[in-house]
Scaffold this active site. Structure first.
Site, mmCIF file in Angstrom:
data_model
loop_
_atom_site.group_PDB
_atom_site.id
_atom_site.type_symbol
_atom_site.label_atom_id
_atom_site.label_comp_id
_atom_site.label_asym_id
_atom_site.label_seq_id
_atom_site.Cartn_x
_atom_site.Cartn_y
_atom_site.Cartn_z
ATOM 1 N N GLU A 122 0.837 -1.216 0.000
ATOM 2 C CA GLU A 122 0.000 0.000 0.000
ATOM 3 C C GLU A 122 0.870 1.264 0.000
ATOM 4 O O GLU A 122 2.091 1.196 0.167
ATOM 5 C CB GLU A 122 -0.917 0.009 1.224
ATOM 6 C CG GLU A 122 -0.156 0.041 2.533
ATOM 7 C CD GLU A 122 -0.845 0.860 3.603
ATOM 8 O OE1 GLU A 122 -1.236 2.009 3.302
ATOM 9 O OE2 GLU A 122 -0.951 0.369 4.734
ATOM 10 N N LYS A 142 -4.631 -1.407 13.891
ATOM 11 C CA LYS A 142 -3.884 -0.399 14.625
ATOM 12 C C LYS A 142 -4.414 -0.235 16.049
ATOM 13 O O LYS A 142 -5.622 -0.231 16.287
ATOM 14 C CB LYS A 142 -3.915 0.920 13.863
ATOM 15 C CG LYS A 142 -2.762 0.964 12.848
ATOM 16 C CD LYS A 142 -2.911 2.056 11.862
ATOM 17 C CE LYS A 142 -4.043 1.675 10.941
ATOM 18 N NZ LYS A 142 -4.346 2.715 9.983
HETATM 19 N N1 PSU Z 1 -0.796 1.010 8.715
HETATM 20 C C1 PSU Z 1 0.272 1.775 9.050
HETATM 21 N N2 PSU Z 1 0.219 3.093 8.725
HETATM 22 C C2 PSU Z 1 -0.832 3.622 8.023
HETATM 23 C C3 PSU Z 1 -1.940 2.801 7.660
HETATM 24 C C4 PSU Z 1 -1.857 1.501 8.043
HETATM 25 O O1 PSU Z 1 1.244 1.283 9.638
HETATM 26 O O2 PSU Z 1 -0.805 4.798 7.724
HETATM 27 C C5 PSU Z 1 -3.087 3.338 6.821
HETATM 28 C C6 PSU Z 1 -3.592 2.205 5.942
HETATM 29 O O3 PSU Z 1 -3.454 2.624 4.597
HETATM 30 C C7 PSU Z 1 -5.022 2.016 6.308
HETATM 31 C C8 PSU Z 1 -5.408 3.401 6.719
HETATM 32 O O4 PSU Z 1 -5.802 1.525 5.246
HETATM 33 O O5 PSU Z 1 -4.257 3.820 7.484
HETATM 34 C C9 PSU Z 1 -6.718 3.406 7.485
HETATM 35 O O6 PSU Z 1 -7.233 4.682 7.499
HETATM 36 P P1 PSU Z 1 -8.738 4.924 7.989
HETATM 37 O O7 PSU Z 1 -8.714 4.523 9.442
HETATM 38 O O8 PSU Z 1 -8.992 6.397 7.807
HETATM 39 O O9 PSU Z 1 -9.621 4.050 7.152
#
Ligand code: PSU
Ligand code: MN
Length: 299
Positions: A24, A156
């Site tokens: 990603e 996370k």
């Molecule tokens: N994992 C990490 N750092 C990130 C992300 C994931 O170590 O920045 C990103 C991923 O791309 C994930 C996104 O899809 O954060 C999720 O964002 P949201 O909670 O706004 O959907």
């Protein structure tokens, strides 16, 4: 290979059925500080190659969806100002406005699946945020309806992990503990929460995924690998700073797409960079396992 529309390009360097591993790019554009993001992106690609697979970093550049980036494109993305964070609903916006952006887990799964890629590695998936800021990541419905193996270190730690696991169960997404019976909590190896099955080798993961899909089930298989011991943080050590960062987000009225990047950055500041070191380490660790699974899948 599916027919390619004019807004969708596969890099010359990638061509199924080579073992391909999707990566990603929101982590590059929004997840890590400028001082680290390009180096990490390059290191992830190198680790994938060292383990016998070809990296396909997904991103949108000037309105074109790229599956696989050249080093120049990687650099362009890492240094770009004010780029978009691209999840499923944002692709068309970026296309019509000819914008660039980093793709989230959900966005990356969309493009990589269209390109025929079966395996994808990330850091931590998005999930359900705490109740007061009703916020459920598109990553969860993407995992529910996209048949790919997704390697992560759990969800996370800033999220409501029990609620995230309940959502995944409701949507029928297998949550595999890789060498563990416990769902990892991104920065921490432990969460006290169970997985739906434990598997211990890339071959077992591939056999599991093939069985799942041969039954006609359409979801992803989420492979959760604990973060490396050397940089992982005890759950109690991060819990307090997570509460503080969440409170600051509420006070600053930070929500929506900006919330996750804000929390990750604040945690790094509040822990003197310890969460950032854990994050970088687990990303490389997941790239390694992802490459091994991609190789096992293609034999
Ligand atoms: N994992 C990490 N750092 C990130 C992300 C994931 O170590 O920045 C990103 C991923 O791309 C994930 C996104 O899809 O954060 C999720 O964002 P949201 O909670 O706004 O959907
Ligand atoms: Mn969200």
């Amino acid at each position: 290979m599916p027919p390619l529309q004019h807004y969708f390009v596969l890099s010359h360097s990638i061509c199924p059925p080579l073992p391909l591993l999707a990566l990603e790019s929101t982590v590059i554009t929004h997840g890590l500080p400028r001082s680290q993001n390009l180096q990490l992106a390059r290191d992830m690609e190198r680790v994938v190659r060292e383990n016998g697979a070809t990296p396909a970093t997904v991103a949108v550049l000037d309105g074109i969806i790229h599956v696989g980036l050249t080093d120049t494109e990687l650099e362009q993305l890492a240094n770009a100002e004010n780029v978009r964070k691209i999840s499923r609903r944002d692709f068309a916006t970026a296309i019509v406005k000819k914008e660039s952006g980093g793709t989230t887990v959900a966005g990356t799964m969309f493009a990589a699946h269209k390109a025929g890629i079966k395996v994808f590695a990330t850091g931590g998936i998005g999930g359900v945020h705490e109740v007061e800021s009703f916020d459920i990541s598109t990553d969860l419905p993407a995992l529910a309806d996209t048949p790919m193996i997704v390697v992560c270190a759990g969800a996370k730690a800033i999220l409501d992990l029990p609620a995230t696991l309940e959502y995944l169960e409701t949507m029928g997404v297998p949550v595999i503990g890789y060498g563990t019976d416990e769902f990892p909590a991104f920065y921490s190896r432990e969460s006290g929460l169970p997985v739906s099955a434990r598997l211990d080798t890339p071959q077992e993961v591939v056999a599991f995924a093939k069985a799942h899909w041969e039954l006609g089930l359409k979801s992803a298989v989420l492979v959760c690998q604990p973060p490396p011991v050397a940089t992982a943080l005890p759950r109690q050590a991060v819990e307090g700073v997570i509460q503080q960062a969440r409170q600051e987000a509420r006070q600053g009225n930070i929500y929506g797409q900006a919330l996750t990047p804000f929390l990750l950055q604040r945690l790094s500041e509040l822990t003197g960079g310890a969460t950032l070191r854990a994050n970088l380490d687990l990303l490389l660790n997941n790239a390694r396992l992802g490459a091994q699974i991609a190789c096992a899948y293609s034999v």
